[in-house]
Design a protein around this motif. Sequence first.
Motif, PDB file in Angstrom:
ATOM      1  N   SER A  59       0.855  -1.187   0.000  1.00 17.47           N
ATOM      2  CA  SER A  59       0.000   0.000   0.000  1.00 17.47           C
ATOM      3  C   SER A  59       0.886   1.230   0.000  1.00 17.47           C
ATOM      4  N   PHE A  60       0.319   2.338  -0.456  1.00 21.82           N
ATOM      5  CA  PHE A  60       1.017   3.622  -0.343  1.00 21.82           C
ATOM      6  C   PHE A  60      -0.004   4.747  -0.456  1.00 21.82           C
ATOM      7  N   ASN A  61       0.362   5.906   0.067  1.00 20.50           N
ATOM      8  CA  ASN A  61      -0.487   7.099   0.016  1.00 20.50           C
ATOM      9  C   ASN A  61       0.136   8.134  -0.907  1.00 20.50           C
ATOM     10  N   SER A  62      -0.720   8.926  -1.525  1.00 25.48           N
ATOM     11  CA  SER A  62      -0.229   9.970  -2.406  1.00 25.48           C
ATOM     12  C   SER A  62      -1.247  11.105  -2.491  1.00 25.48           C
ATOM     13  N   LYS A  63      -0.742  12.322  -2.713  1.00 26.63           N
ATOM     14  CA  LYS A  63      -1.642  13.457  -2.901  1.00 26.63           C
ATOM     15  C   LYS A  63      -2.197  13.485  -4.323  1.00 26.63           C
ATOM     16  N   LYS A  64      -1.521  12.767  -5.224  1.00 24.65           N
ATOM     17  CA  LYS A  64      -1.945  12.727  -6.623  1.00 24.65           C
ATOM     18  C   LYS A  64      -2.847  11.515  -6.888  1.00 24.65           C
ATOM     19  N   GLU A  65      -3.638  11.648  -7.944  1.00 27.89           N
ATOM     20  CA  GLU A  65      -4.554  10.569  -8.312  1.00 27.89           C
ATOM     21  C   GLU A  65      -3.946   9.728  -9.436  1.00 27.89           C
ATOM     22  N   TYR A  66      -3.912   8.417  -9.211  1.00 25.42           N
ATOM     23  CA  TYR A  66      -3.391   7.490 -10.212  1.00 25.42           C
ATOM     24  C   TYR A  66      -4.469   6.475 -10.591  1.00 25.42           C
ATOM     25  N   THR A  67      -4.398   5.992 -11.814  1.00 21.74           N
ATOM     26  CA  THR A  67      -5.433   5.098 -12.338  1.00 21.74           C
ATOM     27  C   THR A  67      -5.151   3.652 -11.965  1.00 21.74           C
ATOM     28  N   PRO A  68      -6.150   2.946 -11.403  1.00 26.01           N
ATOM     29  CA  PRO A  68      -5.970   1.513 -11.113  1.00 26.01           C
ATOM     30  C   PRO A  68      -5.803   0.685 -12.392  1.00 26.01           C
ATOM     31  N   PHE A  69      -5.259  -0.515 -12.227  1.00 21.12           N
ATOM     32  CA  PHE A  69      -5.021  -1.478 -13.308  1.00 21.12           C
ATOM     33  C   PHE A  69      -3.977  -0.977 -14.306  1.00 21.12           C
ATOM     34  N   LYS A  70      -3.043  -0.176 -13.793  1.00 17.86           N
ATOM     35  CA  LYS A  70      -1.891   0.277 -14.564  1.00 17.86           C
ATOM     36  C   LYS A  70      -0.625  -0.061 -13.782  1.00 17.86           C
ATOM     37  N   ILE A  71       0.492  -0.159 -14.500  1.00 14.91           N
ATOM     38  CA  ILE A  71       1.776  -0.470 -13.864  1.00 14.91           C
ATOM     39  C   ILE A  71       2.578   0.828 -13.698  1.00 14.91           C
ATOM     40  N   TYR A  72       3.091   1.028 -12.481  1.00 14.79           N
ATOM     41  CA  TYR A  72       3.819   2.255 -12.160  1.00 14.79           C
ATOM     42  C   TYR A  72       5.207   1.927 -11.607  1.00 14.79           C
ATOM     43  N   SER A  73       6.107   2.861 -11.830  1.00 13.85           N
ATOM     44  CA  SER A  73       7.441   2.791 -11.224  1.00 13.85           C
ATOM     45  C   SER A  73       7.471   3.789 -10.073  1.00 13.85           C
ATOM     46  N   ILE A  74       7.826   3.313  -8.887  1.00 12.82           N
ATOM     47  CA  ILE A  74       7.835   4.172  -7.699  1.00 12.82           C
ATOM     48  C   ILE A  74       9.228   4.144  -7.070  1.00 12.82           C
ATOM     49  N   LYS A  75       9.808   5.322  -6.880  1.00 15.70           N
ATOM     50  CA  LYS A  75      11.101   5.421  -6.190  1.00 15.70           C
ATOM     51  C   LYS A  75      10.845   5.880  -4.762  1.00 15.70           C
ATOM     52  N   GLY A  76      11.109   4.998  -3.824  1.00 15.99           N
ATOM     53  CA  GLY A  76      10.868   5.311  -2.421  1.00 15.99           C
ATOM     54  C   GLY A  76      11.507   4.271  -1.532  1.00 15.99           C
ATOM     55  N   ARG A  77      10.955   4.093  -0.353  1.00 12.03           N
ATOM     56  CA  ARG A  77      11.489   3.123   0.603  1.00 12.03           C
ATOM     57  C   ARG A  77      10.402   2.137   1.000  1.00 12.03           C
ATOM     58  N   LEU A  78      10.703   0.857   0.913  1.00 16.38           N
ATOM     59  CA  LEU A  78       9.764  -0.188   1.308  1.00 16.38           C
ATOM     60  C   LEU A  78       9.898  -0.415   2.806  1.00 16.38           C
TER      61      LEU A  78
END
Length: 297
Positions: free
Chosen positions: A38-57
């Motif tokens: 899971s993750f939180n974001s201020k921006k809206e992203y579309t489900p059923f798409k593949i994203y690249s996320i740079k952060g910390r697990l």
Amino acid sequence: YTVYILEKRKNKYTYSYTGILLYSNEKEISFFGNFKISFNSKKEYTPFKIYSIKGRLEKFEEERNYKGLNLKLYNYSKETYFNIVSHNENIKILNDDEILKINKTLSFNNMFGLKIMKYIYSIRNSFKEKLKNINYGEIIVGITIGDTKKISDEDKEIFKNTNIYHILAVSGLHSIYLLSIINYLNKGFKNSKITKNIILILLMPIFMLIAESSSSISRVAIIVFLKSILDILNIPIKTEKLLICSIFLILFINIYKLSDIGLYLSYLATFSIIVLNKYMYKNEIIKNISEKIIKNK
């Protein structure tokens, strides 16, 4: 991290996302290793798409406050194991070439698991979208699949004051709604007993996943699933044995359900009903009172 987003929830100030972790530092993660994140974001992203996320697990905290909610075990029982933090909105959707590369390199197990989850969550999201603009649509969603996040505080208060809030709580009652509909349709179409059982075998696991595998819904779904198979094979079995089998299967699927209080309450209530029913059936006084009431009617 390469993440496939399954579901989006709108909070007061941010969006919450649930997804499947496909790759970590270009290393493929086994779908059957239960890497739901899971993750939180201020921006809206579309489900059923593949994203690249740079952060910390990050693993979830053991407790949010002193003797409070154990956030780690709670999320583990919901099959969500990690949270992506400190991403600073460094999130981008993959282009067609990158997706094609993933489709070629992704293992068969992960591809198969991903398609199942996409199918389940697309049904869930489509159902919620269709009811979004209907009067009391959010209440219908809560009653059918147990998602009460869109129900207003005022409506929730009305349910509490009238002592029917349990209708909105995710429980075996939601499975009973589905079973009642199937039985009604089965009688209308005059299907055979075998056809009815096959329909139940196919639908119950799907419904269990759509309702996010809550302990009480899993209990009913697994019992109906096993009972339907045994009915086709003409093998009789006691309800108590089915209950015991179902609890072992739930824990086999997710051992962290041991931390879910709903599991204990669900089975305690069910066993209590079975024991009480047997006592009432054998008790002559209660039996006579019941017979008199039936005759008077």
